[in-house]
Design a protein around this motif. Structure first.
Motif, mmCIF file in Angstrom:
data_model
loop_
_atom_site.group_PDB
_atom_site.id
_atom_site.type_symbol
_atom_site.label_atom_id
_atom_site.label_comp_id
_atom_site.label_asym_id
_atom_site.label_seq_id
_atom_site.Cartn_x
_atom_site.Cartn_y
_atom_site.Cartn_z
ATOM 1 N N ARG A 1 3.624 5.277 -5.829
ATOM 2 C CA ARG A 1 3.947 6.514 -7.217
ATOM 3 C C ARG A 1 2.126 6.682 -7.511
ATOM 4 N NH1 ARG A 1 1.816 0.232 -8.224
ATOM 5 N NH2 ARG A 1 1.587 1.146 -10.359
ATOM 6 N N ALA A 2 1.303 6.759 -6.411
ATOM 7 C CA ALA A 2 0.708 7.151 -6.583
ATOM 8 C C ALA A 2 0.956 8.834 -6.605
ATOM 9 C CB ALA A 2 -0.484 7.612 -5.716
ATOM 10 N N ARG B 1 4.521 11.716 4.709
ATOM 11 C CA ARG B 1 5.051 10.642 4.936
ATOM 12 C C ARG B 1 5.767 9.381 3.864
ATOM 13 N NH1 ARG B 1 3.371 5.065 6.723
ATOM 14 N NH2 ARG B 1 2.762 4.369 4.825
ATOM 15 N N SER C 1 -6.834 12.109 -2.245
ATOM 16 C CA SER C 1 -7.759 10.723 -1.876
ATOM 17 C C SER C 1 -6.852 9.926 -0.238
ATOM 18 C CB SER C 1 -6.344 9.615 -2.774
ATOM 19 O OG SER C 1 -7.218 10.190 -3.841
ATOM 20 N N GLY C 2 -6.197 11.478 0.555
ATOM 21 C CA GLY C 2 -5.945 11.078 2.277
ATOM 22 C C GLY C 2 -4.281 11.047 2.071
ATOM 23 N N ILE C 3 -3.598 10.746 0.959
ATOM 24 C CA ILE C 3 -1.910 10.296 1.126
ATOM 25 C C ILE C 3 -1.374 11.494 1.599
ATOM 26 C CG2 ILE C 3 0.021 9.764 -0.246
ATOM 27 C CD1 ILE C 3 -2.274 8.622 -2.149
ATOM 28 N N LYS D 1 2.725 1.714 -2.936
ATOM 29 C CA LYS D 1 1.575 2.318 -4.663
ATOM 30 C C LYS D 1 1.223 4.349 -4.049
ATOM 31 C CE LYS D 1 -1.044 -1.881 -5.166
ATOM 32 N NZ LYS D 1 -1.837 -3.119 -5.218
ATOM 33 N N ALA D 2 1.279 4.013 -3.168
ATOM 34 C CA ALA D 2 1.103 5.406 -3.223
ATOM 35 C C ALA D 2 2.593 6.305 -3.276
ATOM 36 C CB ALA D 2 0.847 5.713 -1.108
ATOM 37 N N ASP E 1 2.834 10.946 -9.387
ATOM 38 C CA ASP E 1 2.081 10.274 -10.867
ATOM 39 C C ASP E 1 0.900 12.261 -10.623
ATOM 40 O OD1 ASP E 1 2.216 8.924 -12.790
ATOM 41 O OD2 ASP E 1 0.310 7.832 -11.833
ATOM 42 N N ASN E 2 0.829 12.437 -9.292
ATOM 43 C CA ASN E 2 -0.612 13.144 -9.006
ATOM 44 C C ASN E 2 -0.437 13.533 -7.616
ATOM 45 O OD1 ASN E 2 -2.651 14.982 -9.281
ATOM 46 N ND2 ASN E 2 -3.407 13.533 -10.797
ATOM 47 N N LYS F 1 0.631 -1.313 -0.255
ATOM 48 C CA LYS F 1 0.151 0.464 0.045
ATOM 49 C C LYS F 1 0.972 1.089 -0.164
ATOM 50 C CE LYS F 1 -4.302 1.845 2.422
ATOM 51 N NZ LYS F 1 -4.552 1.512 3.542
ATOM 52 N N ALA G 1 -3.329 12.546 -4.957
ATOM 53 C CA ALA G 1 -2.856 11.521 -3.446
ATOM 54 C C ALA G 1 -3.257 12.543 -2.496
ATOM 55 C CB ALA G 1 -1.373 11.435 -3.888
#
Lengths: 337, 234
Positions: free
Chosen positions: A197-198, A215, A209-211, A194-195, A201-202, A191, A206
């Motif tokens: 990479r997200a 962190r 989406s709460g990323i 992927k966060a 990416d954008n 997870k 992110a």
């Protein structure tokens, strides 16, 4: 037929094996640079010094271990000291981020400003390394030297040419393969990966989406500092540790990252091997090789070495310039920016 | 008090206020549409509601709670979700990964929600392992809405979801959006395609220069001669 076998072994011994090893070391370095570039969006010129610092700490711990008789023969003691080196380097890079880069990130400075800041960090770090350990050439490797020596190989095969494989070369390739495998698994299947990479990416989406940006940045530094230390220690084991040489390593590493397309991890690895093979092959003297494959009276004078080894860094520069002219986004880049 | 209510919001990006005492509210289970001419502050009103634009005065309330001072991330945790107009997917990640990232904050199992989203957008079902950046515009918008649905939001906000998609895809998207609203979610969207948007709207707001000009049911606004003449081109 024997001649061709000899020529093949000769190339393996002097080009393929050393270049593969060097390629692994460059790939690890380029992966770190590429990761910082995609997540933090700047070119970190201090990456070579981060490698240097990590290797220095590993070397200091190695000396301490040796003094206490703690070794893992036949493997090099430095491998035992590596985790400590990684830990201290991670802490240093997190401190650098907290006290230097974070300020510019919050100000949303241009990438070019961050690049200049990273040059400042590079100078401070290189001063720190030279202040602590000096500028001398140091050996890290105290393990068994050869897995198979040239003489053993000759006795085994009956060929004139020998193939020597050093333990450090096997260790480099094995550790590089394992760590790259782990990195890709981390980026694709966890997870947190992927966060990351997200976020690369954008960034805005992110956030929506709460990323948490902080962190992701922290984890990126942890991974990059780990890769840098690993690359530095493997290079040091394979050759030797000399701060001046490490400072120059940032060139082929950036060439590798750019050739592969900045921000693409697969590209960084491919780029590492392209640069390593070009450097080794272009500075190798092919005279002996031709003495096997050509008839005796065709044999040319001279060394058949395209450029002197003194110019090996020029190879990185030429590759860099050619790629920037022909395909500025790199060969494996999928991003438009 | 409505479920989501922005009351007399005033604010802008610099010294000039774009929103001037603008009030927008959205009710659960309803589709609320904001329309208006270019530069009317439609998207800005949306951003103010989501905390992406600081308001100088006025307040935003969600389910009776004052959320005016919360960051967008905190509002996501409170059950609001936002689909930006552009750059609304993670292009180098697969459809499934996009949805997973939408549910990043959730601690429970999100697989059920992923299946629900894929049921809502069956066109995405065969594309689940494809990169979002390789999809067509309409499918990408579906991924974007799907990502926002992953938090199981109570309020879904869409900034021009049909920008740049064909009329057929637009109708399809609107159908899906109505379905979403019928599950009890408050849907609030800004639309450039005012006529079809108002046709599906339970409530419509017409903004002009950052102020509320007309507020009524979608069909009443469509029937209003002044609205038709001025904003819908006759």
């Amino acid at each position: 037929m024997q001649d061709y076998a000899n020529a093949f072994v000769l190339l393996l011994n002097y080009v393929v094996v050393p270049a593969t090893t060097y390629g692994c070391q460059l790939a690890l370095g380029a992966l770190g640079v590429s990761l910082i570039f995609s997540v933090l969006r700047f070119s970190n010129f201090a990456h070579g010094e981060l490698m240097s610092f990590g290797t220095m700490i590993t070397l200091l711990v190695t000396w301490w271990l040796q003094a206490h008789g703690l070794t893992i023969q036949p493997l090099a003691t430095a491998l035992l000291a590596l985790p400590a080196g990684v830990l201290v380097t991670v802490l240093l890079s997190l401190a650098t981020d907290r006290f230097v880069y974070r300020y510019y990130r919050i100000k949303r400075s241009d990438p070019i400003v961050l690049l200049i800041v990273s040059i400042g960090v590079m100078l401070v770090m290189s001063g720190l390394v030279r202040f602590i350990i000096g500028t001398d050439d140091r050996t890290l490797d105290d393990g068994v030297r050869f897995v198979i020596s040239a003489k053993q190989f000759r006795d085994l095969t009956g060929l004139q040419e020998g193939l020597a494989i050093r333990a450090t070369q096997i260790i480099t390739i094995a550790l590089a393969a394992v760590s790259v495998g782990l990195l890709f698994w981390f980026l694709r299947h966890t997870k947190t990966g992927k966060a990351m990479r997200a976020f690369a990416d954008n960034e805005d989406l992110a956030g929506l989406s709460g990323i948490s940006a902080q962190r992701v940045v922290t984890i990126t530094w942890v991974v990059a500092a780990t890769l840098a230390t690993l690359a530095g220690v493997l290079y040091g084991l394979d050759k030797s540790f000399r701060p001046f040489v490490y400072q120059q390593l940032v060139l082929p590493i950036f060439a590798a990252a750019i050739v592969g397309g900045f921000g693409n991890p697969v590209g960084a690895i491919v780029g590492g091997f392209i640069v390593a093979f070009s450097e080794v092959a272009l500075t190798y003297s092919f005279k002996r090789f031709f003495s096997y494959v050509l008839p005796a009276d065709w044999l040319p004078d001279g060394l058949y070495q395209l450029i002197s080894t003194d110019y090996k860094y020029a190879v990185s520069f030429v590759i860099l310039v050619v790629v920037l002219i022909v395909r500025p986004s790199g060969f494996l880049n999928t991003r438009s920016s | 008090m409505a479920f989501l209510a922005g009351t007399e919001m005033t604010g802008g990006y610099g010294a000039i206020d774009i929103l001037r005492s603008c009030s927008i509210s959205a009710e659960k289970g309803q589709v609320t549409v904001i329309v208006g001419p270019n530069g009317a502050g439609k998207s800005t009103a949306m951003k103010a509601l989501f905390g992406m634009l600081p308001v100088r005065s006025g307040s935003v309330q969600l389910d009776g709670e004052d959320i005016t001072a919360l960051t967008p991330q905190r509002r996501v945790e409170k059950g609001m979700s936002f689909v930006p107009q552009v750059l609304n997917v993670f292009p180098s990640m697969t459809v499934l990964e996009n949805l997973e990232m939408g549910g990043y904050l959730r601690k429970d199992d999100i697989r059920g929600t992923i299946e629900e989203v894929l049921e809502l957008f069956p066109a995405l079902q065969p594309k689940r392992r494809q990169l979002a950046g390789e999809l067509s515009g309409g499918q990408r918008q579906q991924v974007a809405v799907g990502r926002a649905m992953m938090t199981r939001p109570k309020v879904l906000m869409l900034d021009e979801p049909t920008a740049g998609v064909s009329p057929i895809v637009m109708d399809e998207l609107f159908d899906r959006i109505i379905e979403v609203a019928r599950t009890g979610i408050a849907v609030l969207m800004v639309e450039q395609n005012a006529k079809p948007a108002l046709e599906i709207a339970d409530v419509g707001y017409v903004l002009v220069q950052g102020e509320n000009k007309f507020t009524d049911t979608g069909s009443a606004l469509l029937a209003n001669d002044e609205v038709r003449m001025t904003f819908l081109g006759g």
